[in-house]
Motif scaffolding. Sequence first.
Motif, PDB file in Angstrom:
ATOM      1  N   ALA A 159     -26.964  61.644  15.925  1.00  0.00           N
ATOM      2  CA  ALA A 159     -25.986  60.992  16.796  1.00  0.00           C
ATOM      3  C   ALA A 159     -26.476  59.614  17.246  1.00  0.00           C
ATOM      4  O   ALA A 159     -25.717  58.635  17.213  1.00  0.00           O
ATOM      5  CB  ALA A 159     -25.713  61.879  18.008  1.00  0.00           C
ATOM      6  N   ILE A 160     -27.735  59.517  17.653  1.00  0.00           N
ATOM      7  CA  ILE A 160     -28.247  58.241  18.156  1.00  0.00           C
ATOM      8  C   ILE A 160     -28.326  57.205  17.040  1.00  0.00           C
ATOM      9  O   ILE A 160     -27.987  56.027  17.237  1.00  0.00           O
ATOM     10  CB  ILE A 160     -29.637  58.440  18.808  1.00  0.00           C
ATOM     11  CG1 ILE A 160     -29.496  59.289  20.069  1.00  0.00           C
ATOM     12  CG2 ILE A 160     -30.273  57.106  19.132  1.00  0.00           C
ATOM     13  CD1 ILE A 160     -28.589  58.698  21.124  1.00  0.00           C
ATOM     14  N   VAL A 161     -28.755  57.617  15.851  1.00  0.00           N
ATOM     15  CA  VAL A 161     -28.781  56.675  14.723  1.00  0.00           C
ATOM     16  C   VAL A 161     -27.368  56.160  14.436  1.00  0.00           C
ATOM     17  O   VAL A 161     -27.151  54.968  14.211  1.00  0.00           O
ATOM     18  CB  VAL A 161     -29.395  57.337  13.475  1.00  0.00           C
ATOM     19  CG1 VAL A 161     -29.192  56.438  12.240  1.00  0.00           C
ATOM     20  CG2 VAL A 161     -30.864  57.615  13.683  1.00  0.00           C
ATOM     21  N   VAL A 197     -17.560  66.504  17.743  1.00  0.00           N
ATOM     22  CA  VAL A 197     -16.587  67.431  17.159  1.00  0.00           C
ATOM     23  C   VAL A 197     -17.067  67.905  15.786  1.00  0.00           C
ATOM     24  O   VAL A 197     -17.008  69.095  15.463  1.00  0.00           O
ATOM     25  CB  VAL A 197     -15.205  66.755  17.049  1.00  0.00           C
ATOM     26  CG1 VAL A 197     -14.242  67.636  16.280  1.00  0.00           C
ATOM     27  CG2 VAL A 197     -14.651  66.474  18.436  1.00  0.00           C
ATOM     28  N   VAL A 198     -17.566  66.967  14.990  1.00  0.00           N
ATOM     29  CA  VAL A 198     -18.088  67.335  13.670  1.00  0.00           C
ATOM     30  C   VAL A 198     -19.324  68.214  13.822  1.00  0.00           C
ATOM     31  O   VAL A 198     -19.468  69.239  13.145  1.00  0.00           O
ATOM     32  CB  VAL A 198     -18.416  66.066  12.861  1.00  0.00           C
ATOM     33  CG1 VAL A 198     -19.024  66.440  11.507  1.00  0.00           C
ATOM     34  CG2 VAL A 198     -17.165  65.219  12.659  1.00  0.00           C
ATOM     35  N   PHE A 199     -20.232  67.836  14.741  1.00  0.00           N
ATOM     36  CA  PHE A 199     -21.452  68.615  14.946  1.00  0.00           C
ATOM     37  C   PHE A 199     -21.138  70.029  15.420  1.00  0.00           C
ATOM     38  O   PHE A 199     -21.810  70.991  15.031  1.00  0.00           O
ATOM     39  CB  PHE A 199     -22.342  67.920  15.981  1.00  0.00           C
ATOM     40  CG  PHE A 199     -23.136  66.760  15.435  1.00  0.00           C
ATOM     41  CD1 PHE A 199     -22.992  66.358  14.116  1.00  0.00           C
ATOM     42  CD2 PHE A 199     -24.026  66.075  16.251  1.00  0.00           C
ATOM     43  CE1 PHE A 199     -23.720  65.287  13.618  1.00  0.00           C
ATOM     44  CE2 PHE A 199     -24.757  65.010  15.754  1.00  0.00           C
ATOM     45  CZ  PHE A 199     -24.605  64.615  14.439  1.00  0.00           C
ATOM     46  N   TYR A 202     -16.160  56.467  10.592  1.00  0.00           N
ATOM     47  CA  TYR A 202     -16.923  56.475   9.335  1.00  0.00           C
ATOM     48  C   TYR A 202     -18.317  57.053   9.547  1.00  0.00           C
ATOM     49  O   TYR A 202     -18.797  57.895   8.782  1.00  0.00           O
ATOM     50  CB  TYR A 202     -16.987  55.046   8.790  1.00  0.00           C
ATOM     51  CG  TYR A 202     -18.132  54.782   7.841  1.00  0.00           C
ATOM     52  CD1 TYR A 202     -18.038  55.140   6.489  1.00  0.00           C
ATOM     53  CD2 TYR A 202     -19.305  54.182   8.293  1.00  0.00           C
ATOM     54  CE1 TYR A 202     -19.091  54.892   5.623  1.00  0.00           C
ATOM     55  CE2 TYR A 202     -20.349  53.933   7.439  1.00  0.00           C
ATOM     56  CZ  TYR A 202     -20.256  54.291   6.101  1.00  0.00           C
ATOM     57  OH  TYR A 202     -21.287  54.051   5.236  1.00  0.00           O
ATOM     58  N   SER A 203     -19.007  56.619  10.621  1.00  0.00           N
ATOM     59  CA  SER A 203     -20.401  57.033  10.820  1.00  0.00           C
ATOM     60  C   SER A 203     -20.521  58.510  11.158  1.00  0.00           C
ATOM     61  O   SER A 203     -21.538  59.136  10.842  1.00  0.00           O
ATOM     62  CB  SER A 203     -21.037  56.188  11.926  1.00  0.00           C
ATOM     63  OG  SER A 203     -20.471  56.487  13.185  1.00  0.00           O
ATOM     64  N   ALA A 259     -24.067  60.249  10.587  1.00  0.00           N
ATOM     65  CA  ALA A 259     -24.608  61.288  11.454  1.00  0.00           C
ATOM     66  C   ALA A 259     -24.752  62.617  10.721  1.00  0.00           C
ATOM     67  O   ALA A 259     -25.799  63.285  10.801  1.00  0.00           O
ATOM     68  CB  ALA A 259     -23.704  61.453  12.679  1.00  0.00           C
ATOM     69  N   THR A 260     -23.719  63.004   9.976  1.00  0.00           N
ATOM     70  CA  THR A 260     -23.749  64.292   9.270  1.00  0.00           C
ATOM     71  C   THR A 260     -24.825  64.322   8.186  1.00  0.00           C
ATOM     72  O   THR A 260     -25.595  65.296   8.104  1.00  0.00           O
ATOM     73  CB  THR A 260     -22.366  64.606   8.672  1.00  0.00           C
ATOM     74  OG1 THR A 260     -21.415  64.699   9.744  1.00  0.00           O
ATOM     75  CG2 THR A 260     -22.395  65.898   7.884  1.00  0.00           C
TER      76      THR A 260
END
Length: 1021
Positions: free
Chosen positions: A870-872, A919-921, A989-990, A995-996
Motif C-alpha cells: 500500500a505505501i509503495v 478493497v482489493v486487499f 491503476y496502482s 500494490a497487488t
Amino acid sequence: MQGKGLIKFFLVVMILVTVAQYLFVIPTNAVEADADNYAQNLTGEDSGEAYRIARASFLDSISDQEVFRLPLIKSYTYQDLKAQQLALGLDLKGGMSVVLQVDLREFLRTLARNTKDPTFEEALNAASQAQQNADDDFISLFGDAWIQRSGDQSLASIFSRNDALRDQIGVNTSDAEVIRILREKADETVRLTYDMLRRRIDELGVVQPNVSLDAERDLILVELPGVENPERARSFLQAAANLEFYDVLNIDQATVNALIQADQLLERRQALAAGQDSSELSATEIVLDTIYATDENGNLLTDSIASIEEREVPRQTAGPLFSILTPNQGNFGPAVVGIAQGNDRQQVMEYLRDPEVARLFPRNAIYRWADAPLELDASGTPGNLYQLYQLSVPRGGEAPLTGEYVTRASSGPDPNGQVAVNLSMNSEGSRIWARMTTEAANAGNRQVAIVLDSQVVSAPRVNGPITGGSTSITGDFTVQEATDLANILQVGRLPARLEIIQESIVGPSLGESNIRSSMTALIIGFGLVLAFMLFYYGGAGVVAIVSLLLNLVFIFGALASLGTVLTLPGIAGILLTIGMAVDANVIIYERVREELRTGKTVGQAVRDGFSNSYSTIIDANVTTIIVAAVLAWFGLGPIKGFAVVLIVGVLASVFTAVLVGRLMVDYWVEKKGDMSFWTSPSKNLFADVNVDWLKFRKMSYGISSVLVIASLAAILVRGFDLGVDFKGGYSYTVVLDQDLTAQELRSSLTGPLNGTPTIKSVDSDNTYNIVTNYLVEETGQIDGKEPQDVVLAALYEGVVAATGNTSLTLEEFGNIESDGGTHITSVSKVGPTIADDIKRSALWAGAIALLGIFLYLLVRFKGKRFSTGAIVALFHDTIITMGVFAACWGWIGFNMEVDQAFIAAILTVIGYSINDTVVVFDRIREYLNNHVSQDKKTMINNAVSSTVSRTVMTSFTTILVVFVLFLFGGASIKGFAFALLVGIVVGTYSSIFIATPIVYDLTDEQEARSVKAPEDTSVSV
C-alpha cells in the motif's frame, strides 16, 4: 429487530435535529427581509454601496436583540440565528481573512520589566529570526538562543525582578524551569488574547465572523465575511488599546537649551565621523518667553505661546536634529516640543534616545508623537506634520493611570458638539484621576495627556479637579473612529501585540461567480450520479439515491451545527463525498450481485452481501478519515474546512449507505418479496472476468518505474509553480476593461514593483493574477503609508501605464466592490513566516498521513506485505501526480500552481488510492483464507477479478463528479480538480498493477495458506 429499532431511533433523532437546524432559516430570512426593505426605503435603491451600508447598519443595530423565541426553550438574537446556519466563506461571499501572529517578543520584554540586558535582547532577536524557518514555538527558540549566548548568566536573574513571578522564579531557578514557566504564561496570554479578540470582533458588527486559534503556532485565524472596509477591520484587529494618562512637562528655557545642545552634539559627532573640524560649527540660541497667550476672559490658550525670542549666530546649516525637527515657536501648546514629517519621526526618537542626548533633558521626561498629523491650513500646508509632546513619567517608569481602571466606554458628542469617547473609572481610577487633575489645575498652565498605544490622542487643559471618575477624550474623531475606540476600550486592551502575517480580501462579485459555478457543478455532478445508479442497479439504485439525498441533508445540517464555514474547497469536498459515498453502495450491491449469481435467494443474498461488505467498508473509510484528520490538524482556513467536510461526509455516508440503506432494502424485500440489483444492460457486466493480472506485473513495474523517474526528473528540473502560500508575497486578481497580454502587463509592472512579478491568465477574459514580493517583509510605515498601500499604488501605476487609462483613479482601481471597469477583485498577502510554516505543515501532513495509514494496515492486515504494498503504491501515486504538475505548468490553459489546495488534493488522492487498494486487499485476504486449495497466483488473480466491477464503478462515479467539478468549478478550483483526476486514474491503476503484485511477491505459498481474517466486524441488523 433490536438493532433495527436502535437505527430507526437514531435516524428519527438525526432527521428531527437536522430539520430544526434548517428551520432557523425562516426567522433569519424574515429579519434580513426587513433589512432589505429598510435599505431600499432609505436609499431608494436595491443594490450598490449605499444600499449595502444601510442594510448592514440595520442588521448591526438589532444583532443583539431578541428576534425569535422557541416557546419554553430559548430566545434567539439575529447573531444567534446566523450562528445556527451554515456560514459561507470568503471565496463564496466576499470579505476579509487574516492570520495574526501573537507577538511574544514584546510579551517577554514586559515580563522582564523592560530590561536593557544586551544578552536578553540578542536572544530575542535570534529567536525572531529563527522563527521564520523553524518548527518550534517562540519560547523554545528563545530558550535555545539564550543558552547559546548567556554563558554563566541565568534566566532567573532576568525574570525574578518581576514581582508577579517571584513566587515561581527565584534567583536559583534553573533555565529549564524558567522556560517552562514562560511557556505556561505565554499559553495563557495567547488564549486570553484570542478570547479578547473574539469579544472585540463581536463589537465590530460583522455577521458570522469565524475566529479560530492555532495554539501550537500562536496563530489566530479571523474571517470576516462581507466586511466592506478592510482598513478599518485591519486597524480594529491590531490595535492594542493600551490606554495611559500622563502629566505633561511644559517646555521652558532649559528644554530649549537642551534641544540646541542636542543638535550641536549630534552635528559635532557627524563632523568628527566625516573628518571635519567641529570647532568652526556655530550655534543657534533660542530664548523662550514663558508668558502664554490668553483669550479675552483671561483663559489660557494651550495652542499658543505669546512670544519666543530667537537670537542666531551665523550658521551654514541646521544640525541633524533641527534639520528634521522644527522647534515649537509659539504655534502650538506648551507641552509640544516641535513638529516633524511623518517619515522623520523614527529618526527623531532615535536621536532623543541616544544616551548622551538623553542626559541633556529632564530625567522624568518621555516623548510621544500625536496620533494624527496637523490639519492643513488655508494654503494647503503644512502637510504630513506631527507634534512631539513632552510628558512626565513617575519614578517607576509606568503611567500613573491606565485603561485597566476604565469600567465603561461609550461614544457621543461633547457639549461643544465634538465627537468624544466618554470614560467611567472604578474607585481606584477615580482617586488617581482626581489627584492628577487637582495637581495639574493647581500648577496652572498645565495639561494632561491621554495616550493610546504610545500616541497622544488628546492633551486637554485642566481647569479644575475631576473627582467623579468620568472624563472624555476628544481628538478629531469621526463617528466611526470614536465608536471603534470606545468598543476597544470597553473590551480592554489585548495582552499581546498582534501582527498580520497573512491577509486575503475577496470582492463580492468574485464570490457570487464562485457560488454560481460551484452550484452548477454540484447539481450536475449529483444528477449524473443519480442517473447512473438508476441505470446500473435498478431498484437498488433507488435506495442508493435516497441514501445519497439523506447523506447531503445530514452533511449540511452537521456542518451548520458545528459552525463550519463552507468554502470553495468545502463544496469540492461535498462533491468528492458524493462520489466516494457511492463506494459503500457499490461495495454492498456488487457483493449482493455475486451472491445472487451463486443461486441464493434475494433475502439470503442481501444478508450475506451486507455482512461480507462491512469489513471492507470500515477499512476503506477509516483510512480516508486518517487522511482527513491530518488535513484538519495541519490545514488553515479553507483547507481545514475541506477536511471537516470530508470527515462529516464519510461518517454520514457510512450511516446512510450501510445502516439506513439496509433498513430500506430489508423493508422492500420483506414487503415486495423481491428487489432488483441490476438492469438488463448491466446484469452481466463484469460477471465473468477472468484475467491473469499478475502476468502483467513485470510490465507494470517497468512502466511505473519510467513514470516515476520521469516525474522525479520533472520535479527536480522544472520544479513547481509555487503559489503565494508557499513563497510569500502579495497576490492580486485584476480585471481589465481592455485586451492586454500578460507580457505587456509584466513589462509595465516590473519598474513600479521593483522586480518582475509573476502574472498568470485567469480563465475569464482579461483577468490576471499578479504576484509580487515587493515590500512583503516590510512591517513599518513607509512615508506615513502602510506597506500594502504602497504596493497597491505601485500596481496601479503599472496598470495605468500598460492600459493608457489615465482617467482611472487609485480608489476606483482598488475598489473590490466594483462590478465594472479595471479593478481588483481579490488581494492576499502571505508573509515569509507563514509561507515557511505552510510548507513545513504540508511536509508533516504528508508524512504523518502515510505513517498513519501504514500503521493501520499493519495492524489490520497483520503483516507488513500488505502495508508495504500500500505505501509503495501511495508513493507511486503521489510522485506521478506531482510530476504531472511539474511537467505541465505553464503550457496548460489553467492555473496549476502548488498551494494549500494542491496539498489537500494530494492527501485526498492518498486517501482515495488507499481506499481502492484496501478493497482489493480485503478480497485478497478473503481468498487466501477461504481458497487454500489453490496456488497463491490463482487465488490473488481471482480476488482481483472479483473486485473489478467495484473498482470500475467507484472510479467511474468519482471521476464523473470530479470531472464536472473541473469543467464547471471555476478557475480557482481547476488545479485542485485536475490533481484529483490524475490521482484517481493513477490510484486505480496502482491498486491492481502495483500494490497487488507487491503483495504477491512478498507472500510465499505456505504463508498464503496461513492468512487469517480479522475478527468479525459485521453489524447485526
